[in-house]
Design a protein around this motif. Structure first.
Motif, mmCIF file in Angstrom:
data_model
loop_
_atom_site.group_PDB
_atom_site.id
_atom_site.type_symbol
_atom_site.label_atom_id
_atom_site.label_comp_id
_atom_site.label_asym_id
_atom_site.label_seq_id
_atom_site.Cartn_x
_atom_site.Cartn_y
_atom_site.Cartn_z
ATOM 1 N N UNK A 1 33.861 -0.508 -44.692
ATOM 2 C CA UNK A 1 32.582 0.193 -44.631
ATOM 3 C C UNK A 1 32.214 0.537 -43.189
ATOM 4 N N UNK A 2 32.538 -0.375 -42.271
ATOM 5 C CA UNK A 2 32.251 -0.122 -40.854
ATOM 6 C C UNK A 2 33.007 1.119 -40.394
ATOM 7 N N UNK A 3 34.277 1.154 -40.780
ATOM 8 C CA UNK A 3 35.099 2.299 -40.410
ATOM 9 C C UNK A 3 34.554 3.578 -41.043
ATOM 10 N N UNK A 4 34.126 3.462 -42.298
ATOM 11 C CA UNK A 4 33.613 4.622 -43.037
ATOM 12 C C UNK A 4 32.355 5.193 -42.392
ATOM 13 N N UNK A 5 31.435 4.318 -41.987
ATOM 14 C CA UNK A 5 30.181 4.836 -41.425
ATOM 15 C C UNK A 5 30.435 5.563 -40.104
ATOM 16 N N UNK A 6 31.373 5.018 -39.308
ATOM 17 C CA UNK A 6 31.702 5.703 -38.049
ATOM 18 C C UNK A 6 32.269 7.091 -38.324
ATOM 19 N N UNK A 7 33.178 7.140 -39.287
ATOM 20 C CA UNK A 7 33.784 8.421 -39.639
ATOM 21 C C UNK A 7 32.740 9.388 -40.197
ATOM 22 N N UNK A 8 31.830 8.837 -40.951
ATOM 23 C CA UNK A 8 30.777 9.657 -41.564
ATOM 24 C C UNK A 8 29.927 10.332 -40.474
ATOM 25 N N UNK A 9 29.502 9.528 -39.512
ATOM 26 C CA UNK A 9 28.677 10.084 -38.431
ATOM 27 C C UNK A 9 29.444 11.185 -37.706
ATOM 28 N N UNK A 10 30.704 10.890 -37.441
ATOM 29 C CA UNK A 10 31.516 11.870 -36.743
ATOM 30 C C UNK A 10 31.674 13.155 -37.565
#
Lengths: 332, 263
Positions: free
Chosen positions: B107-116
């Motif tokens: 999820x941590x990885x996902x949120x970073x990717x999402x913002x990007x």
């Protein structure tokens, strides 16, 4: 009170036969021969509170397999183990919060982050209250002298520093039982001594029950009163280290140095079994009861004795002897 | 619960340690989106394509880029690797649930990717000024949001399950590639699944993959009737339960085989 109870514990691994060569590999895609190996065979022992027991044995003897079963990583194939009244493979939270396993060859710290981050994660994982966490951390950090490296990424630390951080991570939740699998492997002599001193101190202060495996005899000699020797999945010896020496080495060693013209082998042979010989230095094996008498006789003989020392047999030598004997008796 | 939040924060910190890697990963995704944009741009020059207007297709392409960044993860690849090299052992020692531990790392990885990805799409829209649809209907947005949450769980369950192959085989990457290829194709990452014939469309809709991208996006674009919506949601929930059950079973079987090799 026994903390660890092991009854007829066994572990059998399954594996496939692998022939060398490309053709054999292709054949292996279709048909593979399944083989079994007994890593641990019906072992029994109990360990009491606060004991520090050394597990000895050559590579592949079953030491690590036993530790893995006691920590719940592996299911056993037979028999049972109870640690603090828990069956390890059930991996109950109450049990997991009371023990730790430290492996010299694998770490639990996050490689890319400073060790402090991993400590904080462990605080949450083990649900350690803030005040207790701070107290434990301060104490461990001071004992191991690692204050300066807490904020450096783990990958940049030396092996010795990393092992110290591993120990902190494992001890933050004050485990009652600690399994140490080769904690000093690969470390230089000074780092080994530091870790050893720390383990000794910690065991004495906290009364933590510890099982230690090591290939370094220094570790065992320094730390363990009791040793369990395993080879090929079976226990060869379980008892006090001192008794081991008495049992397997019913002799002491007389180290004698000579001056003037030295001695001839025939002149010294009658006093005992010659272990090492040159004209000016001889090591003699002599029965424990007769060692004083032999020393007196040598001193009062007309041999040109310069000095004489009565030494205990080296443990390395004893262990090597045990393995040599059992291997000679068992067909490979 | 706090332990999982800590895992989440640490995983963020870890991702940011490798900024260049992250940047390249996002660049790959940006190039993919740009390519798709131009493909659809030329296909819709003559008006509609497969029932989609130009604006709808562009919205689909941008939406797929953003949704992929939230839903498709790569963290679970590590699970297979850790099972094979023995690192996995450490999770068995601690009072944690491995499934949720990995979930929060992911999820941590996902949120970073999402913002990007939001930034990427924003920049792209500013430069190319394409037609696209900003959905304002509250109920569509609610269903859309709900379908994303379900898709996130569904993807995680599927990829977790595929990683557990490592208990049986040293070569868990093979099934992984097959899984990812199947996923790209049948989730609607490249084109809306409704371009297919009715038979193929319903076949794909009865598999779990379509619920990862195509389903949320067609809710956003209001391409589903209410009755269809309910049926598909029901089917998605059934898939989630079935896969969760299988995962649990495989997990307990796998643990009995686990030898902690390599440690």
């Amino acid at each position: 009170m026994s903390i660890i109870e092991v009854k007829n514990l066994s572990k059998t691994y399954e594996y496939y036969k692998k022939q060398p060569g490309l053709l054999a590999s292709i054949k292996g895609l279709f048909k593979r021969e399944k083989l079994f190996t007994d890593a641990v065979k019906n072992i029994n022992f109990t360990i009491g509170e606060g004991e520090l027991v050394g597990f000895l044995g050559p590579n592949g003897a079953g030491k690590t397999t036993t530790l893995k079963m006691l920590s719940g990583i592996l299911y056993s194939s037979g028999g049972e183990a109870l640690v603090l009244g828990h069956v390890p493979y059930k991996r109950e939270k109450e049990y997991q919060k009371q023990f730790a396993l430290v492996m010299g060859q694998k770490n639990q710290l996050w490689w890319d982050l400073p060790a402090m981050e991993s400590f904080i994660l462990n605080k949450e994982i083990y649900e350690i209250p803030d005040a207790e966490f701070k107290e434990n951390l301060d104490e461990l950090v001071e004992l191991l002298e690692i204050k300066d490296i807490l904020d450096i990424q783990v990958r940049k630390l030396s092996l010795g520093q990393r092992m110290k951080c591993e120990l902190v991570a494992a001890l933050l939740h004050k485990p009652k039982v600690l399994f140490l699998d080769e904690p000093t492997i690969g470390l230089d002599v000074i780092a080994q001594k530091n870790i050893r001193d720390f383990i000794k101190h910690y065991n004495k202060e906290k009364k933590t029950t510890i099982i230690l495996t090591s290939h370094y005899m220094e570790d065992i000699k320094e730390l363990c009163k009791r040793v369990i020797i395993i080879d090929r999945g079976q226990i060869l010896y379980d008892g006090q280290l001192d008794d081991l020496i008495k049992k397997y080495a019913p002799y002491k060693v007389l180290n004698i140095t000579f001056n003037d013209n030295g001695v001839k082998r025939e002149e010294i042979e009658k006093f005992g079994n010659v272990q090492k010989y040159n004209s000016y230095a001889v090591a003699l094996e002599v029965d424990r009861e007769k060692v004083k008498e032999a020393a007196t006789r040598i001193l009062s003989s007309n041999l040109p004795v310069d000095d004489i020392l009565i030494d205990e047999v080296d443990i390395d030598e004893v262990i090597r002897k045990i393995f040599r004997n059992t291997h000679a008796n068992q067909p490979v | 619960m706090k332990k999982y939040w800590t895992v989440f924060k640490m995983s963020w910190a870890r991702e940011l340690e490798y900024r260049f890697n992250f940047f390249l990963w996002r660049l790959r995704s940006f190039i993919g989106m740009t390519l798709l944009y131009f493909v659809w741009f030329s296909l819709t020059l003559k008006g509609k394509f497969a029932g989609f207007t130009e604006a709808e297709l562009f919205t689909y392409v941008f939406g797929a880029n953003i949704l992929r960044s939230i839903i498709f993860g790569s963290q679970t690849r590590n699970i297979a690797e850790e099972i094979n090299n023995g690192w996995f052992s450490r999770y068995l020692l601690m009072p944690i649930n491995h499934f949720w531990f990995e979930f929060f790392r992911e999820l941590a990885q996902r949120t970073l990717n999402f913002i990007s990805s939001i930034f990427e799409v924003g920049i792209f829209i500013l430069i190319a000024k394409p037609n696209f649809i900003l959905e304002k209907n509250f109920s569509s947005l609610t269903f859309f949001f709900f379908s994303i949450i379900l898709a996130l769980f569904l993807y995680y369950l599927l990829s977790y399950l595929v990683s557990l192959v490592a208990f049986w085989s040293r070569e868990a990457m093979g099934p992984r590639f097959l899984f990812e290829w199947l996923l790209e194709f049948s989730s609607g990452a490249y084109f809306p699944l409704s371009v297919f014939s009715e038979f193929l469309f319903f076949t794909l809709m009865s598999l779990p993959f379509a619920y990862l991208l195509y389903f949320p996006l067609s809710i956003y674009l209001e391409k589903m009737h209410n009755s269809e919506l309910i049926n598909f949601f029901a089917l998605e929930l059934i898939w989630i339960f079935v896969i969760a059950f299988i995962t649990k079973y495989i997990w307990s079987k796998g643990l009995k085989r686990f030898t902690g090799e390599g440690i």
